[in-house]
Design a protein around this motif. Structure first.
Motif, short mmCIF file in Angstrom:
data_model
loop_
_atom_site.label_atom_id
_atom_site.label_comp_id
_atom_site.label_asym_id
_atom_site.label_seq_id
_atom_site.Cartn_x
_atom_site.Cartn_y
_atom_site.Cartn_z
N PHE A 143 -4.16 10.91 1.38
CA PHE A 143 -4.25 9.75 2.26
C PHE A 143 -2.84 9.19 2.48
CE2 PHE A 143 -8.27 9.85 -0.16
CZ PHE A 143 -9.17 9.99 0.89
N PRO A 144 -2.02 9.86 3.28
CA PRO A 144 -0.63 9.43 3.43
C PRO A 144 -0.45 8.12 4.20
CG PRO A 144 -1.09 11.34 4.82
CD PRO A 144 -2.30 11.11 3.98
N ASP A 145 -1.43 7.76 5.03
CA ASP A 145 -1.31 6.56 5.85
C ASP A 145 -2.29 5.50 5.34
OD1 ASP A 145 -1.15 4.60 7.77
OD2 ASP A 145 -1.71 5.90 9.45
N PRO A 146 -1.78 4.43 4.73
CA PRO A 146 -2.68 3.38 4.23
C PRO A 146 -3.58 2.78 5.31
CG PRO A 146 -0.46 3.04 3.40
CD PRO A 146 -0.39 4.13 4.42
N ALA A 147 -3.16 2.83 6.56
CA ALA A 147 -3.95 2.25 7.65
C ALA A 147 -5.23 3.04 7.90
CB ALA A 147 -3.12 2.18 8.92
N THR A 148 -5.27 4.33 7.52
CA THR A 148 -6.46 5.14 7.75
C THR A 148 -7.14 5.55 6.45
OG1 THR A 148 -5.13 7.16 7.84
CG2 THR A 148 -5.58 6.03 9.94
N ALA A 149 -6.57 5.19 5.32
CA ALA A 149 -7.16 5.51 4.02
C ALA A 149 -8.37 4.63 3.77
CB ALA A 149 -6.12 5.30 2.91
N PRO A 150 -9.33 5.13 2.95
CA PRO A 150 -10.45 4.26 2.58
C PRO A 150 -9.99 3.14 1.67
CG PRO A 150 -10.54 6.33 1.36
CD PRO A 150 -9.41 6.46 2.33
N CYS A 151 -10.77 2.09 1.60
CA CYS A 151 -10.53 1.06 0.59
C CYS A 151 -10.69 1.72 -0.77
CB CYS A 151 -11.54 -0.07 0.74
SG CYS A 151 -11.38 -0.98 2.28
N ARG A 152 -10.03 1.16 -1.79
CA ARG A 152 -10.09 1.79 -3.10
C ARG A 152 -10.01 0.75 -4.20
NH1 ARG A 152 -5.16 5.31 -5.18
NH2 ARG A 152 -4.58 3.33 -6.13
N THR A 153 -10.81 0.95 -5.23
CA THR A 153 -10.75 0.18 -6.45
C THR A 153 -10.61 1.18 -7.59
OG1 THR A 153 -12.19 -1.52 -5.53
CG2 THR A 153 -11.99 -1.45 -7.94
N THR A 154 -9.69 0.93 -8.52
CA THR A 154 -9.50 1.83 -9.66
C THR A 154 -9.75 1.06 -10.94
OG1 THR A 154 -7.83 3.04 -8.39
CG2 THR A 154 -7.90 3.42 -10.77
N LEU A 155 -10.60 1.63 -11.78
CA LEU A 155 -10.96 1.00 -13.04
C LEU A 155 -10.59 1.90 -14.21
CD1 LEU A 155 -14.58 0.07 -11.96
CD2 LEU A 155 -12.66 -1.50 -12.13
N GLY A 156 -10.05 1.31 -15.26
CA GLY A 156 -9.82 2.03 -16.50
C GLY A 156 -11.04 1.86 -17.38
N VAL A 215 -1.08 11.72 -6.22
CA VAL A 215 -1.96 12.74 -5.61
C VAL A 215 -2.79 12.10 -4.50
CG1 VAL A 215 -3.83 14.39 -6.01
CG2 VAL A 215 -2.00 14.12 -7.72
N TRP A 216 -3.29 10.90 -4.73
CA TRP A 216 -4.03 10.16 -3.69
C TRP A 216 -3.20 10.10 -2.42
CZ3 TRP A 216 -8.75 7.55 -3.13
CH2 TRP A 216 -8.83 6.64 -2.07
N SER A 217 -1.92 9.81 -2.55
CA SER A 217 -1.03 9.68 -1.38
C SER A 217 -0.89 10.99 -0.61
CB SER A 217 0.35 9.19 -1.82
OG SER A 217 0.24 7.89 -2.34
N GLU A 218 -1.05 12.12 -1.28
CA GLU A 218 -1.02 13.41 -0.58
C GLU A 218 -2.24 13.54 0.34
OE1 GLU A 218 -0.82 16.72 -3.31
OE2 GLU A 218 0.65 15.64 -4.56
#
Length: 141
Positions: free
Chosen positions: A108-121, A103-106
């Motif tokens: 933010f399809p372009d990693p070059a313009t996506a925000p930085c991201r950290t995912t925690l469980g 869903v994130w990829s929908e």
């Protein structure tokens, strides 16, 4: 004191804090979940007879949390494209990460313009939600 922002189109915070705070050129969003702003219900949650969550739909919750983040950004005079850093909290990393990532990829399809991201469980969140986002934006002046 940095400017505090409350967004009418987003669910009320579950504590005594603002939806966002502007400091210098940055906008810091408090943790935002997928609760529906009008009903306070959680999209995709399946409850048992006692009201306990027995299943959740991470796709529905991800779309809802993104809509709530967008509402806070807009109330702050910022745009989705202004996001620069997102911390994601998932209560079921093993079961939800791949679906959430799709869903994130929908959005933010372009990693070059996506925000930085950290995912925690994590084990739990303050309300019966499966995802929460903590965001930083850099709105254009």
């Amino acid at each position: 004191m940095a400017e505090a922002i409350q967004a009418r189109a987003a669910p009320r915070p579950v504590g005594r804090y603002p939806h966002a705070r502007r400091a210098g050129g940055l906008l810091f969003l408090s943790g935002i979940g997928p609760r529906d702003p009008g009903t306070d219900s959680v999209p995709g949650n399946v409850l048992d007879a006692d009201g306990r969550v027995v299943a959740h739909d991470i796709v529905a919750q991800t779309h809802a949390v993104f809509a709530n983040v967008r509402a806070v950004l807009e109330a702050s005079g910022a745009r989705w494209e202004d996001l620069v850093d997102v911390t994601v909290y998932l209560t079921d990393m093993a079961g939800d990460f791949a679906v959430y990532n799709a869903v994130w990829s929908e959005y933010f399809p372009d990693p070059a313009t996506a925000p930085c991201r950290t995912t925690l469980g994590i084990e739990a969140l303050p309300t019966p939600i499966a995802i929460e986002l903590k965001c930083v934006a850099a709105p254009k002046e």
